[in-house]
Design a protein around this motif. Structure first.
Motif, mmCIF file in Angstrom:
data_model
loop_
_atom_site.group_PDB
_atom_site.id
_atom_site.type_symbol
_atom_site.label_atom_id
_atom_site.label_comp_id
_atom_site.label_asym_id
_atom_site.label_seq_id
_atom_site.Cartn_x
_atom_site.Cartn_y
_atom_site.Cartn_z
ATOM 1 N N ILE A 70 0.845 -1.213 0.000
ATOM 2 C CA ILE A 70 0.000 0.000 0.000
ATOM 3 C C ILE A 70 0.877 1.260 0.000
ATOM 4 C CG2 ILE A 70 -1.586 1.380 1.400
ATOM 5 C CD1 ILE A 70 -2.871 -1.271 2.261
ATOM 6 N N ARG A 71 1.933 1.238 0.810
ATOM 7 C CA ARG A 71 2.817 2.402 0.854
ATOM 8 C C ARG A 71 3.433 2.681 -0.500
ATOM 9 N NH1 ARG A 71 2.418 6.267 3.201
ATOM 10 N NH2 ARG A 71 4.579 6.851 3.605
ATOM 11 N N LYS A 72 3.690 1.597 -1.206
ATOM 12 C CA LYS A 72 4.295 1.753 -2.532
ATOM 13 C C LYS A 72 3.298 2.331 -3.527
ATOM 14 C CE LYS A 72 6.587 -2.086 -3.408
ATOM 15 N NZ LYS A 72 7.038 -3.283 -4.123
ATOM 16 N N ARG A 73 2.119 1.741 -3.528
ATOM 17 C CA ARG A 73 1.154 2.111 -4.560
ATOM 18 C C ARG A 73 0.427 3.408 -4.237
ATOM 19 N NH1 ARG A 73 -2.414 -3.162 -6.117
ATOM 20 N NH2 ARG A 73 -0.764 -4.708 -5.979
ATOM 21 N N HIS A 74 0.141 3.558 -2.939
ATOM 22 C CA HIS A 74 -0.636 4.757 -2.555
ATOM 23 C C HIS A 74 0.122 5.521 -1.482
ATOM 24 C CE1 HIS A 74 -4.026 2.776 -4.589
ATOM 25 N NE2 HIS A 74 -3.611 1.667 -3.996
ATOM 26 N N PRO A 75 1.121 6.281 -1.886
ATOM 27 C CA PRO A 75 1.942 6.977 -0.884
ATOM 28 C C PRO A 75 1.131 7.905 0.019
ATOM 29 C CG PRO A 75 2.896 7.160 -3.087
ATOM 30 C CD PRO A 75 1.553 6.565 -3.253
ATOM 31 N N ALA A 76 -0.028 8.253 -0.446
ATOM 32 C CA ALA A 76 -0.833 9.159 0.388
ATOM 33 C C ALA A 76 -1.509 8.431 1.530
ATOM 34 C CB ALA A 76 -1.883 9.856 -0.485
ATOM 35 N N THR A 77 -1.545 7.111 1.462
ATOM 36 C CA THR A 77 -2.202 6.328 2.513
ATOM 37 C C THR A 77 -1.155 5.802 3.476
ATOM 38 O OG1 THR A 77 -3.893 5.640 0.934
ATOM 39 C CG2 THR A 77 -3.713 4.368 2.977
ATOM 40 N N ALA A 78 -1.319 6.190 4.761
ATOM 41 C CA ALA A 78 -0.414 5.655 5.784
ATOM 42 C C ALA A 78 -0.935 4.304 6.261
ATOM 43 C CB ALA A 78 -0.308 6.626 6.951
ATOM 44 N N VAL A 79 -0.063 3.521 6.907
ATOM 45 C CA VAL A 79 -0.491 2.216 7.408
ATOM 46 C C VAL A 79 -0.109 2.050 8.865
ATOM 47 C CG1 VAL A 79 -0.427 1.047 5.185
ATOM 48 C CG2 VAL A 79 1.610 1.109 6.582
ATOM 49 N N LEU A 80 -1.013 1.401 9.573
ATOM 50 C CA LEU A 80 -0.758 1.086 10.968
ATOM 51 C C LEU A 80 -0.998 -0.413 11.131
ATOM 52 C CD1 LEU A 80 -0.221 1.926 13.900
ATOM 53 C CD2 LEU A 80 -2.659 2.385 14.131
ATOM 54 N N VAL A 81 0.083 -1.128 11.473
ATOM 55 C CA VAL A 81 -0.018 -2.588 11.555
ATOM 56 C C VAL A 81 -0.225 -2.999 13.001
ATOM 57 C CG1 VAL A 81 1.286 -4.729 11.232
ATOM 58 C CG2 VAL A 81 1.400 -2.934 9.504
ATOM 59 N N LEU A 82 -1.173 -3.879 13.226
ATOM 60 C CA LEU A 82 -1.450 -4.368 14.564
ATOM 61 C C LEU A 82 -1.010 -5.834 14.678
ATOM 62 C CD1 LEU A 82 -5.035 -2.945 15.180
ATOM 63 C CD2 LEU A 82 -2.860 -2.030 15.966
ATOM 64 N N SER A 83 -0.260 -6.142 15.748
ATOM 65 C CA SER A 83 0.212 -7.523 15.898
ATOM 66 C C SER A 83 -0.067 -8.029 17.303
ATOM 67 C CB SER A 83 1.712 -7.580 15.622
ATOM 68 O OG SER A 83 2.220 -8.828 16.008
ATOM 69 N N GLN A 84 -0.242 -9.335 17.428
ATOM 70 C CA GLN A 84 -0.446 -9.923 18.751
ATOM 71 C C GLN A 84 0.879 -10.179 19.463
ATOM 72 O OE1 GLN A 84 -2.910 -10.217 20.517
ATOM 73 N NE2 GLN A 84 -4.723 -11.087 19.519
ATOM 74 N N HIS A 85 1.951 -10.151 18.709
ATOM 75 C CA HIS A 85 3.235 -10.559 19.295
ATOM 76 C C HIS A 85 4.276 -9.486 19.110
ATOM 77 C CE1 HIS A 85 1.531 -14.517 19.573
ATOM 78 N NE2 HIS A 85 1.195 -14.440 18.300
ATOM 79 N N VAL A 86 5.269 -9.554 19.956
ATOM 80 C CA VAL A 86 6.395 -8.638 19.849
ATOM 81 C C VAL A 86 7.365 -9.203 18.839
ATOM 82 C CG1 VAL A 86 8.313 -7.610 21.087
ATOM 83 C CG2 VAL A 86 6.122 -7.945 22.241
ATOM 84 N N ALA A 91 9.126 -5.084 12.924
ATOM 85 C CA ALA A 91 8.597 -3.771 13.307
ATOM 86 C C ALA A 91 9.615 -2.684 13.007
ATOM 87 C CB ALA A 91 8.254 -3.786 14.788
ATOM 88 N N LEU A 92 10.801 -2.917 13.522
ATOM 89 C CA LEU A 92 11.844 -1.916 13.385
ATOM 90 C C LEU A 92 12.157 -1.630 11.923
ATOM 91 C CD1 LEU A 92 13.439 -0.220 15.229
ATOM 92 C CD2 LEU A 92 15.103 -2.044 15.463
ATOM 93 N N ALA A 93 12.289 -2.705 11.159
ATOM 94 C CA ALA A 93 12.623 -2.520 9.745
ATOM 95 C C ALA A 93 11.575 -1.681 9.040
ATOM 96 C CB ALA A 93 12.754 -3.891 9.086
ATOM 97 N N MET A 94 10.334 -1.982 9.334
ATOM 98 C CA MET A 94 9.243 -1.302 8.650
ATOM 99 C C MET A 94 9.167 0.168 9.029
ATOM 100 S SD MET A 94 5.385 -2.640 8.562
ATOM 101 C CE MET A 94 4.908 -1.215 9.484
ATOM 102 N N VAL A 95 9.169 0.355 10.332
ATOM 103 C CA VAL A 95 8.963 1.731 10.796
ATOM 104 C C VAL A 95 10.166 2.608 10.454
ATOM 105 C CG1 VAL A 95 8.550 3.155 12.812
ATOM 106 C CG2 VAL A 95 7.435 0.940 12.621
ATOM 107 N N ALA A 96 11.348 2.030 10.478
ATOM 108 C CA ALA A 96 12.532 2.838 10.187
ATOM 109 C C ALA A 96 12.667 3.152 8.708
ATOM 110 C CB ALA A 96 13.773 2.080 10.661
ATOM 111 N N SER A 97 11.865 2.488 7.882
ATOM 112 C CA SER A 97 12.025 2.697 6.441
ATOM 113 C C SER A 97 11.464 4.034 5.984
ATOM 114 C CB SER A 97 11.316 1.562 5.693
ATOM 115 O OG SER A 97 9.923 1.668 5.916
ATOM 116 N N GLY A 98 10.647 4.629 6.825
ATOM 117 C CA GLY A 98 10.138 5.927 6.393
ATOM 118 C C GLY A 98 8.894 6.311 7.172
#
Lengths: 224, 666
Positions: A70-86, A91-98
């Protein structure tokens, strides 16, 4: 703010959507699998997509992959990922990417104010990283991170909150100090960690996150 | 076929009838009963055997020359006996006036020529009834001429007859044979001898060109013909020692029986009776008898000198010594004979017993038994199939299973020891390896085959156990995965939903009910705590990070450890269940080190090997760790061993600790 909610569990999907609507957000669509999610984002062009990390068919990380897509195709749309586990690495890779990426544990939803704050932050191009993950990162002693040891306790706190994606104002309110003080701490941290100064708070946050990511990768020797 | 059958049977019975007639004649005319009767009986037996065998051979192989020769020999025997008896009776009872008694005597006098003729004919045509090659035909003609001439020469010899007919003159004697005619006689005699030598040459040529079956048959002939002089010699010796002619006569008669008997066996039944073994054992036991005889005589003499001659004591001691000496003498002579004559047998057995010795001292591998047997029997295509009782199948010495059907099994040589079946040995078809050699070499190898079979059994059992363990480990992993998924899909979702519901309820409270907010807050906190608990349980079952591989999970572990953790990871993956086990072991080991080692830093390393996954957790702490019961490391060892792994601990006091775990996987 327009939002799309994706979770394969019906109960959660509806509950989350209702919670968001209670607080004035517009839930444009509720979907249960990655394909429907991409279609919904394409259709509604929301500001934010809230995505459960586990979705069909394999129930491992479809949500994560969809978020990247989604970030690639629709840069205007932000994403918030929810996970049950740590899961620190992803997490770090994704969030640090931009900017425009957020990674939270599902329980975080129950801290409604923090959750909504994170939602707004991410939707406006900021970052969100679950405090539990940040705690684990900051508290650990890395083999080649003597720089962290150079920070004072207060600075470590500030660093942690930065990694969570908090704004200076947010940090200030958490720590019950003035924003000015926070600003000073931030600059000190950036200097001690040898991170680039930046006007954009957001970029500073990213710098910190990248620092943590590099630190995490450090000290490993990969062998074939 | 029926007519021929009857004709043949008639031809065979005739000699027997003839012998009966002769006997009757002898008795009827009141012949002396001493040696004559015994001799007649023996001759009858000889004739019967010869005729019978000739008949038997011709029945199964019509027209076989050897069968015909045997029949002819029986006729010659009958006629000779009859003429002798006739002549003798005439001599004893001159008053009876039996006609042609002189003629009969003359006719029987040259019988020895016919005997040699028969033997020569046998030599030319044995064992298949044909000449070795057409080139030999002229020699057969020459031989016929020579023998006919010799027979005539003897029959027509003028002058007096042999004892007891010295008073008679040969009625058909030719005078001219006496003087210069002697030269002619000599020529025929020499010719006879020469053709006999040539016949022997024919046998020799056949032998050198033969192999397998034919060679065995020729050995039979050689054996039996060789027996004749031996029997004769022994019996003359016996006659000289014990002053009796009877022994010599009996020996000669029995030799005459044995030769046709062995010829018959050679033609008809060589497969059933192992000639090599018979020759071998005959030689050995003959020598043993001689040796023990010498022992007895020597002992008797010595003891007699010491204790006084002729005493019962000397006899007793001599007997005792002989009995004691039997086994070692037999073993020594068996070995000597084997080394001399059955070299291959001897060498083969020696090779195998050397191998068995090495096996006993742990210096060789039981799996080599097939190669050793192949060398010992000089048979590269030899195969050994080991019996594994637990699976009821056969495996090769390399461990591969083979399916054998009943027919195949029956065709192979069975090797059993102590009543238990251990192996099958595949030998090439009959004749390539002599049966005697094969059985004695295999007998020597029984122990080695038993060991190899037992080892194969152990290997099979271990691999079965290993497979079961792998399945168990995987099953456990699957179960855990299911548990984690159930937790996730079930309880965790519900709790989050519950929390959301409570929050929404909180939000929608009317002003009057705001007082309930703290209570609701607490309720939500409880829900969060429950979620945290569930999360840690799920992580304990299957950490979600493991789905990204052991390396990723270890990175997370390192990231959250209270001590610095260096990582040294192998990029090659292992099966998921094995990686899960390794992860838990690493967690426990790291926890242990953090708690007890007082270290500054830890290192976690993984290495993927062809047969397993190796995990090493080391620290620079105080060392001195050990697998004490009830402590963390003992539990770790149990976990490792339950998964079929191996754990090594190196922890010298003051010098840090290295824990190395190897988990098996393909």
């Amino acid at each position: 703010m327009r939002v799309v909610v994706a979770d394969d569990a019906v109960l959660l999907r509806e509950g989350l959507a209702a919670l968001l609507e209670d607080h004035g957000l517009d839930v444009a669509a509720r979907v249960g699998n990655p394909d429907a999610l991409l279609a919904a984002v394409a259709e509604h062009e929301p500001h934010l997509a809230i995505i459960d990390i586990r979705m069909p068919p394999t129930f491992t990380d479809e949500g994560l992959l969809a978020a990247v897509e989604i970030r690639k195709r629709h840069p205007a749309t932000a994403v918030l990922v929810l996970s049950q586990h740590v899961e620190i690495g992803d997490a770090l890779a994704m969030v640090a990417s931009g900017g425009g990426f957020g990674y939270l544990l599902k329980d975080r939803v129950l801290d409604v104010d923090d959750f909504l704050d994170a939602v707004r932050r991410v939707a406006t191009g900021g970052s969100a990283l679950d405090p539990e993950i940040v705690q684990a990162l900051v508290a650990s002693r890395r083999p080649r991170a003597p720089a962290l040891d150079a920070l004072s306790a207060r600075e470590l706190e500030v660093l942690g909150l930065m990694a969570e994606g908090q704004t200076n104002a947010g940090i200030a309110s958490r720590l019950w100090v003035a924003e000015r003080t926070v600003e000073a701490h931030v600059r000190a941290i950036l200097m001690k960690l040898d991170l680039p100064e930046s006007d954009s708070h957001h970029r500073r946050v990213l710098a910190v996150l990248r620092y943590f990511e590099a630190m995490r990768r450090d000290g490993e020797v990969r062998r074939l | 076929m029926g007519h021929r059958h009857i004709a043949l049977s008639g031809a065979a019975i005739l000699p027997l009838a003839g012998m009966g007639l002769t006997a009757w004649f002898d008795v009827a005319h009141g012949a002396p009963m001493d040696m004559g009767m015994a001799e007649l009986v023996a001759t009858s037996i000889g004739v019967a055997v010869t005729a019978g065998l000739g008949w038997r051979i011709l029945r199964s192989r019509p027209g076989h020359t050897v069968g015909r020769i045997l029949l002819v020999m029986s006729y010659v025997g009958v006629l000779t006996s009859f003429f002798e008896v006739y002549a003798f009776n005439g001599f004893v009872n001159p008053g009876r006036g039996l006609p042609l008694q002189t003629a009969a005597d003359v006719a029987s006098s040259a019988s020895w020529v016919t005997a040699y003729a028969a033997l020569t004919a046998l030599a030319f045509f044995f064992p298949d009834g044909r000449l070795p090659s057409p080139a030999w035909r002229p020699f057969v003609y020459a031989s016929t001429v020579a023998f006919t001439g010799a027979w005539l020469a003897v029959t027509l010899q003028p002058g007096r007859q042999d004892e007891p007919f010295q008073h008679m003159l040969n009625p058909v004697g030719q005078a001219w044979l006496a003087g210069p005619g002697q030269a002619i006689v000599a020529v025929f005699m020499v010719g006879m001898l020469v053709t006999m030598a040539v016949a022997a040459g024919a046998v020799a040529e056949r032998y050198s060109a033969s192999s397998g079956v034919e060679r065995l048959q020729l050995k039979w002939l050689a054996f039996s013909v060789g027996l004749v002089p031996v029997a004769l010699g022994t019996c003359y010796l016996g006659g000289w020692l014990f002053h009796s002619d009877a022994a010599a006569s009996v020996a000669l008669q029995s030799a005459l029986v044995l030769v046709p008997a062995s010829v018959g066996v050679a033609v008809l039944r060589y497969r059933l009776y192992d000639i090599d073994r018979i020759m071998n054992r005959t030689a050995v036991y003959f020598c043993v008898t001689v040796a023990l005889g010498a022992v007895y005589i020597t002992a008797s003499l010595v003891v007699g000198v010491v204790a006084g001659g002729g005493s019962a004591l000397s006899a007793a001691i001599a007997t005792l010594l002989t009995v004691v000496a039997f086994r070692p003498v037999r073993a020594t002579l068996q070995d000597a004979v084997d080394r001399q004559f059955s070299r291959a047998n001897y060498e083969g057995r020696r090779m195998v017993s050397a191998f068995v010795d090495d096996l006993r001292h742990g210096q060789s591998d039981p799996g080599e038994v097939e190669a050793v047997l192949a060398r010992a029997l000089d048979c590269p295509t030899l195969r050994v199939w080991l019996w594994v009782p637990s699976t009821g199948t056969y495996v090769s010495t390399g461990g591969t299973e083979i399916g054998l059907d009943r027919a195949a099994v029956d065709a192979m040589t069975r090797v059993d020891l102590g009543g238990a079946h251990h192996a099958l040995v595949v030998l090439p078809p009959d004749g390539v390896v002599e049966a005697d050699r094969a059985s004695s070499v295999l007998g020597e190898a029984r122990l080695a085959l038993q060991v190899a079979a037992l080892r194969a059994e152990v290997i099979v059992q271990s691999s079965v156990a290993a497979e079961a363990r792998v399945r168990l480990v995987e099953a456990t992993f699957e179960e855990r995965r299911r548990l984690e998924r159930d937790l996730h899909d079930g309880a965790q979702q519900r709790l989050v939903y519950l929390g959301i519901t409570l929050r929404r309820l909180q939000k929608s409270l009317p002003a009057q009910a705001r007082i309930l907010e703290p209570a609701l807050d607490q309720a939500v906190q409880q829900v969060s705590a429950a979620l945290a608990d569930l999360r840690s349980i799920a992580r304990g079952a299957v950490p979600s990070r493991l789905s990204k591989g052991l390396g990723a999970a270890l990175q997370d572990l390192a990231a959250t450890a209270p001590l610095p953790v260096h990582l040294d990871l192998s990029a090659e993956p292992a099966p998921a269940s094995v990686e899960a086990v390794a992860y838990f072991i690493a967690c426990e080991a790291v926890t242990n080190a953090v708690k007890h080692a007082s270290a500054n830093a830890l290192t976690v390393a993984t290495l993927r090997e062809p047969t397993g996954l190796r995990l090493r957790v080391s620290d620079d702490g105080i060392g001195g760790a050990e697998f004490a019961a009830g402590r963390g490391l003992a539990g770790l060892r149990s976990r490792v061993e339950a998964n079929g792994g191996v754990i090594d601990l190196l922890s010298p006091p003051g010098a840090g600790t290295v824990l190395e775990v190897t988990l098996p996987c393909e």
